[in-house]
Write a protein that holds these residues in place. Structure first.
Motif, short mmCIF file in Angstrom:
data_model
loop_
_atom_site.label_atom_id
_atom_site.label_comp_id
_atom_site.label_asym_id
_atom_site.label_seq_id
_atom_site.Cartn_x
_atom_site.Cartn_y
_atom_site.Cartn_z
N PRO A 157 13.29 -15.65 7.30
CA PRO A 157 11.99 -16.79 7.24
C PRO A 157 10.16 -16.59 6.93
N THR A 158 10.51 -14.82 6.88
CA THR A 158 8.99 -14.67 6.13
C THR A 158 9.14 -14.88 4.23
N THR A 159 10.07 -14.62 3.94
CA THR A 159 9.86 -14.82 2.50
C THR A 159 8.52 -15.14 1.59
N GLY A 160 8.78 -14.15 0.65
CA GLY A 160 7.29 -14.57 -0.17
C GLY A 160 6.06 -13.71 0.28
N ALA A 161 6.27 -12.85 1.37
CA ALA A 161 5.27 -12.18 2.71
C ALA A 161 5.10 -10.60 1.35
N THR A 162 3.85 -9.84 1.22
CA THR A 162 4.18 -9.18 0.59
C THR A 162 2.88 -8.01 1.20
N SER A 163 3.67 -6.73 0.90
CA SER A 163 2.81 -6.09 1.08
C SER A 163 1.63 -4.96 1.01
N PRO A 164 1.18 -4.83 1.78
CA PRO A 164 -0.28 -4.44 1.19
C PRO A 164 -0.29 -2.93 -0.39
N THR A 165 -1.54 -3.03 -0.68
CA THR A 165 -0.35 -1.85 -2.51
C THR A 165 -0.63 -0.49 -1.89
N GLY A 166 0.66 -0.10 -1.91
CA GLY A 166 0.26 1.73 -1.55
C GLY A 166 -0.05 2.64 -3.52
N HIS A 167 -0.51 3.70 -2.58
CA HIS A 167 -1.01 4.91 -3.88
C HIS A 167 -0.18 5.52 -3.73
N THR A 168 0.85 5.96 -4.86
CA THR A 168 1.23 7.78 -5.10
C THR A 168 1.23 8.09 -6.52
N ARG A 169 1.62 9.75 -6.47
CA ARG A 169 1.70 10.02 -7.57
C ARG A 169 2.74 11.36 -7.61
N THR A 170 3.40 11.62 -8.78
CA THR A 170 4.70 12.11 -9.03
C THR A 170 3.68 13.88 -8.64
N ALA A 171 4.96 14.83 -8.13
CA ALA A 171 4.18 16.14 -8.94
C ALA A 171 4.34 16.57 -10.45
#
Length: 578
Positions: A157-171
């Protein structure tokens, strides 16, 4: 190598958690910290740093409800990272409810905020069995690289809902010549005791590599159960003590609705371990102080707390032939390895601080398998620095330190610990044989630059770790320890209801007079640390909050201590590393 695994546990090994429950000696939420009662990231990238875009996606109102618990990343490797979120597919699908449909969630990770350069993507089910949490172990990434990521609901029922954009970084790559790594270091965040200003202020520090959480991410007590109802600044959920899987899921979810906590998760990868309050106060392998027979078998409660933790936290548990474990090691180029310990799951039950049982060589705080993994890793590491994420203090704090050779007759006659009476036997001081095994391995193999970073004790410390506390400094030291304060959990001034640094100001002088290897401590302030590691030195900068009860509290730099490479001694420096 990026992550070093432990050897498989042996069935029937003493490391395995017991199934019996322990009757608590008392129900006070602060009993084990008796000393506290008695008084006795803007733009810019450097190596292994995070680049934070000034603009990030703001979800639409419906998406905000579906992704009400935010996004998170953790355990960065040179080629991968854990991505996490939680989906609320229907209004009835609240955390711990066991309700709602399984839904498909797509994920993507990219080099830029527009996601025009997506480098990896996929789909996963958010199932009711996992409390609709989603965890993806992304592989195939580039080392020492900043990424953005997001999730989108692809079914239901919530198709299309999008999360906030997260930030990350690899080692960085294992063989990379890394010039600096910076960790935000935190511990002991009690929701009811105040607001998480420490998490908000950490966002202002530039080029943080990751946040290291050393345990007590949340507290298991009922409302007012830890420190009394007078200390409740804001109420937690559920209002009851967390005992069941449903309880632990709700408590995890409630914490992730804190704006400052959620935003720090969104902006930086976290590296976490648990202490005791993620399950129950003063936990050990067969029970806990805050667990009674009326609350059911301890094994069932511990299993529930672990399941919820692995569902709700961005951690990558190591797998063995008999299950999984939380202790693990992450490498940051040739500069450092970070070994995260679990000092609750395998330990023997705590004993009285005045009992000679603290010296019993059969007792363990790490368990045999974890001790082998830790000592083997330290003695074979190719990196310059060995940083140990240590949930409880390892430096001895004794009243007073005794020379075991000259006082053995007295201590044996009175049945006292040979090195002196510890002020807190829940720490490594209550398991002196394990501490000696570890320190002997460090000294015998001439392992340089071992720094323990520690939480738990709601106070700040800078310590040398002596060969023999009674003969320090003549006997020398083998490592150092830097202890961060609580984010909010009660200190001396909170417990006594007095102004900060009034009554508590007398405690450090007394402790340092008796324990000369303790170079500094503060028993009143709340806040966090920033650990900066370079080839030349490791430095911890302590930052304190002005008022944890104020959601917009300011903070200030309090003290800084530096450990020069090749010298297992801490020294005060005038200002922070940045």
């Amino acid at each position: 190598m990026s992550v070093v695994s432990a050897p498989p546990s042996v069935p029937g090994d003493a490391d395995q958690p017991g199934a019996s429950s322990a009757e608590p000696s008392e129900r006070s939420g602060i009993n084990r910290r008796a000393v506290l009662r008695t008084g006795a990231v803007a733009a810019g990238v450097t190596s292994a740093g995070i680049a934070i875009s000034p603009a990030s996606a703001t979800p639409a109102p419906r998406s905000a409800a579906v992704f009400a618990h935010g996004v998170a990343s953790g355990d960065p490797l040179p080629d991968g990272v854990i991505l996490w979120t939680r989906v609320t597919p229907t209004a009835a699908s609240t955390p711990g409810s066991g309700r709602g449909p399984d839904v498909v969630v797509t994920w993507e990770i990219a080099r830029d905020g527009t996601f025009a350069r997506t480098v990896a993507s996929g789909s996963v089910h958010a199932s009711v069995d996992a409390d609709h949490t989603v965890k993806v172990d992304v592989a195939g990434l580039e080392p020492d690289t900043s990424y953005v990521y997001r999730f989108r609901v692809a079914s239901g029922p919530t198709t299309g809902a999008t999360s906030p954009t997260g930030h990350t970084r690899t080692a960085p790559a294992a063989g990379a010549d890394v010039r600096r790594v910076r960790f935000g270091v935190v511990s002991c965040a009690n929701w009811e005791a105040g607001y998480f200003g420490a998490y908000r202020h950490l966002r202002a520090h530039r080029d943080l590599t990751a946040i290291v959480h050393l345990g007590d991410y949340f507290y298991e007590y009922e409302t007012g159960g830890y420190g009394g109802k007078s200390g409740v600044v804001r109420r937690t959920e559920p209002a009851n003590e967390t005992v069941t899987l449903r309880d632990y899921r709700i408590r995890h979810a409630h914490y992730k609705t804190d704006v400052d906590l959620a935003e720090l998760h969104r902006l930086l990868p976290w590296i976490c371990t648990w202490d005791d309050h993620e399950s129950s106060n003063d936990a050990w392998k067969g029970g806990a102080e805050n667990h009674s027979a009326g609350e059911g078998p301890w094994a069932a409660r511990k299993a529930a707390s672990e399941r919820a933790y692995y569902e709700w936290m961005p951690v990558r548990p190591e797998a063995t032939g008999t299950g999984r474990h939380l202790y693990r090691r992450l490498r940051f180029g040739r500069l450092l390895e970070l070994s995260m310990l679990d000092l609750r799951t395998y330990r023997d039950q705590q004993v009285s601080a005045t009992s000679s049982d603290v010296d019993d060589p059969r007792r363990t705080i790490t368990g045999q398998a974890q001790m082998r993994w830790l000592t083997n890793g330290l003695t074979s590491s190719p990196t310059r620095w060995q940083i140990i994420g240590n949930p409880v203090m390892i430096a001895p704090v004794l009243i007073p330190p005794l020379d075991a050779r000259n006082t053995a007759a007295v201590t044996e006659l009175l049945g006292l610990p040979g090195g002196g009476v510890p002020y807190n036997a829940d720490q490594w001081d209550g398991y002196t044989a394990d501490r000696r095994r570890l320190l002997d391995a460090i000294r015998d193999h001439r392992v340089d630059n071992v720094v323990f970073i520690t939480g738990d004790i709601h106070s700040s410390w800078a310590c040398d770790i002596p060969v023999d506390a009674a003969r320090y400094p003549a006997a020398g030291s083998v490592a150092t320890e830097l202890v961060v304060p609580s984010v909010t959990s009660a200190n001396i001034d909170d417990i006594l209801g007095v102004p900060e640094h009034s009554v508590g100001a007398a405690v450090p002088t007394a402790i340092m007079a008796a324990n000369r290897h303790v170079r500094w401590n503060d028993f009143d302030a709340h806040g966090y640390g920033v650990l900066t590691v370079t080839p030349a030195a490791a430095q911890m900068d302590w930052y304190f909050l002005v008022d944890k009860a104020d959601p917009r509290t300011s903070s200030y730099h309090a003290r800084s201590f530096r450990v020069p490479s090749g010298t297992p001694r801490v020294g005060s420096v005038a200002g922070p590393a940045d």
